[in-house]
Write a protein that holds these residues in place. Structure first.
Motif, PDB file in Angstrom:
ATOM      1  N   MET A  52       0.835  -1.200   0.000  1.00 35.93           N
ATOM      2  CA  MET A  52       0.000   0.000   0.000  1.00 35.93           C
ATOM      3  C   MET A  52       0.870   1.250   0.000  1.00 35.93           C
ATOM      4  O   MET A  52       0.632   2.192  -0.768  1.00 35.93           O
ATOM      5  N   ILE A  53       1.887   1.274   0.846  1.00 30.36           N
ATOM      6  CA  ILE A  53       2.765   2.436   0.922  1.00 30.36           C
ATOM      7  C   ILE A  53       3.575   2.583  -0.362  1.00 30.36           C
ATOM      8  O   ILE A  53       3.811   3.704  -0.844  1.00 30.36           O
ATOM      9  N   GLN A  54       4.000   1.482  -0.937  1.00 30.69           N
ATOM     10  CA  GLN A  54       4.712   1.557  -2.214  1.00 30.69           C
ATOM     11  C   GLN A  54       3.840   2.198  -3.290  1.00 30.69           C
ATOM     12  O   GLN A  54       4.325   2.986  -4.114  1.00 30.69           O
ATOM     13  N   GLN A  55       2.538   1.889  -3.268  1.00 30.18           N
ATOM     14  CA  GLN A  55       1.640   2.485  -4.252  1.00 30.18           C
ATOM     15  C   GLN A  55       1.446   3.982  -3.980  1.00 30.18           C
ATOM     16  O   GLN A  55       1.422   4.797  -4.902  1.00 30.18           O
ATOM     17  N   VAL A  56       1.311   4.349  -2.708  1.00 28.16           N
ATOM     18  CA  VAL A  56       1.189   5.768  -2.357  1.00 28.16           C
ATOM     19  C   VAL A  56       2.437   6.526  -2.812  1.00 28.16           C
ATOM     20  O   VAL A  56       2.341   7.605  -3.411  1.00 28.16           O
ATOM     21  N   ILE A  57       3.611   5.963  -2.531  1.00 28.80           N
ATOM     22  CA  ILE A  57       4.869   6.601  -2.951  1.00 28.80           C
ATOM     23  C   ILE A  57       4.901   6.734  -4.467  1.00 28.80           C
ATOM     24  O   ILE A  57       5.310   7.778  -5.011  1.00 28.80           O
ATOM     25  N   ALA A  58       4.481   5.701  -5.177  1.00 24.79           N
ATOM     26  CA  ALA A  58       4.473   5.750  -6.638  1.00 24.79           C
ATOM     27  C   ALA A  58       3.541   6.844  -7.141  1.00 24.79           C
ATOM     28  O   ALA A  58       3.865   7.569  -8.093  1.00 24.79           O
ATOM     29  N   ASN A  59       2.360   6.974  -6.521  1.00 23.72           N
ATOM     30  CA  ASN A  59       1.420   7.996  -6.947  1.00 23.72           C
ATOM     31  C   ASN A  59       1.976   9.396  -6.679  1.00 23.72           C
ATOM     32  O   ASN A  59       1.806  10.312  -7.500  1.00 23.72           O
ATOM     33  N   ILE A  60       2.621   9.567  -5.538  1.00 27.34           N
ATOM     34  CA  ILE A  60       3.239  10.863  -5.247  1.00 27.34           C
ATOM     35  C   ILE A  60       4.364  11.141  -6.250  1.00 27.34           C
ATOM     36  O   ILE A  60       4.531  12.265  -6.728  1.00 27.34           O
ATOM     37  N   ALA A  61       5.118  10.109  -6.588  1.00 25.36           N
ATOM     38  CA  ALA A  61       6.227  10.278  -7.534  1.00 25.36           C
ATOM     39  C   ALA A  61       5.734  10.751  -8.893  1.00 25.36           C
ATOM     40  O   ALA A  61       6.358  11.623  -9.522  1.00 25.36           O
ATOM     41  N   VAL A  62       4.625  10.209  -9.343  1.00 18.82           N
ATOM     42  CA  VAL A  62       4.127  10.625 -10.653  1.00 18.82           C
ATOM     43  C   VAL A  62       3.562  12.045 -10.592  1.00 18.82           C
ATOM     44  O   VAL A  62       3.697  12.820 -11.541  1.00 18.82           O
ATOM     45  N   LEU A  63       2.978  12.426  -9.456  1.00 20.08           N
ATOM     46  CA  LEU A  63       2.523  13.813  -9.289  1.00 20.08           C
ATOM     47  C   LEU A  63       3.718  14.765  -9.291  1.00 20.08           C
ATOM     48  O   LEU A  63       3.683  15.830  -9.928  1.00 20.08           O
ATOM     49  N   ARG A  64       4.770  14.388  -8.567  1.00 16.73           N
ATOM     50  CA  ARG A  64       5.956  15.243  -8.524  1.00 16.73           C
ATOM     51  C   ARG A  64       6.581  15.373  -9.910  1.00 16.73           C
ATOM     52  O   ARG A  64       6.979  16.478 -10.325  1.00 16.73           O
ATOM     53  N   ASP A  65       6.638  14.276 -10.642  1.00 19.62           N
ATOM     54  CA  ASP A  65       7.192  14.317 -11.993  1.00 19.62           C
ATOM     55  C   ASP A  65       6.370  15.257 -12.878  1.00 19.62           C
ATOM     56  O   ASP A  65       6.919  16.072 -13.627  1.00 19.62           O
ATOM     57  N   TYR A  66       5.057  15.148 -12.787  1.00 15.86           N
ATOM     58  CA  TYR A  66       4.181  16.025 -13.570  1.00 15.86           C
ATOM     59  C   TYR A  66       4.429  17.488 -13.202  1.00 15.86           C
ATOM     60  O   TYR A  66       4.541  18.359 -14.074  1.00 15.86           O
ATOM     61  N   CYS A  67       4.509  17.769 -11.922  1.00 14.35           N
ATOM     62  CA  CYS A  67       4.705  19.149 -11.480  1.00 14.35           C
ATOM     63  C   CYS A  67       6.034  19.710 -11.967  1.00 14.35           C
ATOM     64  O   CYS A  67       6.114  20.864 -12.408  1.00 14.35           O
ATOM     65  N   LYS A  68       7.075  18.907 -11.905  1.00 13.85           N
ATOM     66  CA  LYS A  68       8.380  19.395 -12.346  1.00 13.85           C
ATOM     67  C   LYS A  68       8.399  19.673 -13.840  1.00 13.85           C
ATOM     68  O   LYS A  68       9.043  20.623 -14.297  1.00 13.85           O
ATOM     69  N   ARG A  69       7.679  18.875 -14.603  1.00 15.75           N
ATOM     70  CA  ARG A  69       7.642  19.097 -16.051  1.00 15.75           C
ATOM     71  C   ARG A  69       6.767  20.289 -16.438  1.00 15.75           C
ATOM     72  O   ARG A  69       6.850  20.785 -17.565  1.00 15.75           O
ATOM     73  N   HIS A  70       5.928  20.749 -15.520  1.00 13.07           N
ATOM     74  CA  HIS A  70       5.031  21.864 -15.820  1.00 13.07           C
ATOM     75  C   HIS A  70       5.302  23.084 -14.944  1.00 13.07           C
ATOM     76  O   HIS A  70       4.441  23.944 -14.787  1.00 13.07           O
ATOM     77  N   ASN A  71       6.507  23.147 -14.393  1.00 15.22           N
ATOM     78  CA  ASN A  71       6.930  24.310 -13.610  1.00 15.22           C
ATOM     79  C   ASN A  71       6.004  24.610 -12.439  1.00 15.22           C
ATOM     80  O   ASN A  71       5.767  25.771 -12.083  1.00 15.22           O
ATOM     81  N   ILE A  72       5.467  23.559 -11.846  1.00 15.81           N
ATOM     82  CA  ILE A  72       4.656  23.685 -10.633  1.00 15.81           C
ATOM     83  C   ILE A  72       5.582  23.486  -9.439  1.00 15.81           C
ATOM     84  O   ILE A  72       6.243  22.447  -9.338  1.00 15.81           O
TER      85      ILE A  72
END
Length: 284
Positions: A52-72
């Motif tokens: 469960m925690i691995q999935q939460v970390i993965a979801n946060i990672a993809v959000l962070r990746d999206y934000c970095k690519r869009h200057n958020i």
């Protein structure tokens, strides 16, 4: 008094999202991401290798990746590992000494470690706004939306969302990028936020460009996630080139916006560019 040993539970799905009282549109140019208290100390309570925690970390990672690519901008909260009684105050009564007894576990988990472009806020109370420049920097940079993920949903995350609302900052609580003591408390935090202070969303709701449009775009997306300098052929196993499970789960979270049946198991079954493109290009 201390945080108890925690057990995994089923993360909320889109079908579990409570009815939102507001329907604020997500505006990337007005948003910031807050990764809340994802420190080793707090994650340790689920034990090692909790799916469960691995999935939460993965979801946060993809959000962070999206934000970095869009200057958020990306902000973190992290409690210090040496807190005086005056600084800790009533937290001592409620939770004991906390990180003071485990200073070596103060770091953010390795998969989400902040880089030089991120801002780490010292966390003193449940709300990330207390004794923090967060409100000021958000308003100075024209940001009035705050994406909230991390731990624990019904304590610091919900309190931060409520505090943001009272400062005219729109909170977006990401249901599947949060973790809590129990599913009941997790859902309580979502229900309260949806009805009183913010909008509850899924990770995929914030990812409009969730899937590549052709195999070349897929290759460009995957190659930076590999540890090897060699470039794999399209039919070669990406795990052999250093693709790890957290990054694969992050891709699954990202691509579920296009095909709701895509999950980690499906990607791990045949981790090649060819196989993944076959999954993503269905119906196109």
């Amino acid at each position: 008094m201390a945080i108890p040993k925690l057990n995994a539970y089923t993360l909320p799905t889109a079908a579990d999202i409570p009815e939102n009282k507001v329907n604020w549109a997500f505006e990337p140019e007005r948003a910031a991401l807050l990764i809340h208290d994802m420190q080793e100390y707090f994650i340790d309570f689920w034990g090692d290798n909790c799916p469960m925690i691995q999935q939460v970390i993965a979801n946060i990672a993809v959000l962070r990746d999206y934000c970095k690519r869009h200057n958020i901008p990306v902000y973190y909260t992290a409690q210090p590992n040496a807190q005086s009684d005056e600084d800790r105050a009533l937290l001592n009564d409620m939770w004991g000494p906390g990180l003071n007894k485990h200073p070596e576990r103060q770091k953010v988990v390795a998969e989400l470690a902040p880089d030089e472009h991120d801002t780490v806020l010292t966390k003193w109370r449940y709300s990330a706004f207390v004794r923090s420049p967060l409100e000021q920097v958000l308003k100075e940079t024209g940001r009035n939306q705050l994406i909230i993920c991390g731990v624990y949903a019904h304590i610091g995350c919900m309190t931060t969302a409520t505090d943001a609302f009272m400062r005219d900052i729109k909170p977006f609580m990401v249901a599947d990028a949060l973790a809590d003591f129990s599913r009941e408390e997790h859902m309580m935090a979502l229900k309260y936020t949806a009805g009183r202070s913010g909008r509850v969303v899924m990770t995929r709701d914030l990812l409009p460009e969730a899937a590549p449009q052709n195999k070349e775009q897929l290759r460009e997306l995957v190659l930076p996630l590999l540890d090897e300098s060699d470039i794999p052929q399209d039919d070669e196993n990406l795990i052999d080139y250093g693709l790890d499970s957290v990054r694969m789960m992050a891709l699954a979270a990202r691509w579920r916006k296009i095909h709701t049946d895509i999950d980690f198991v499906m990607l791990a079954k045949n981790p090649t560019i060819d196989a993944w493109w076959a999954l993503l290009s269905r119906g196109s």
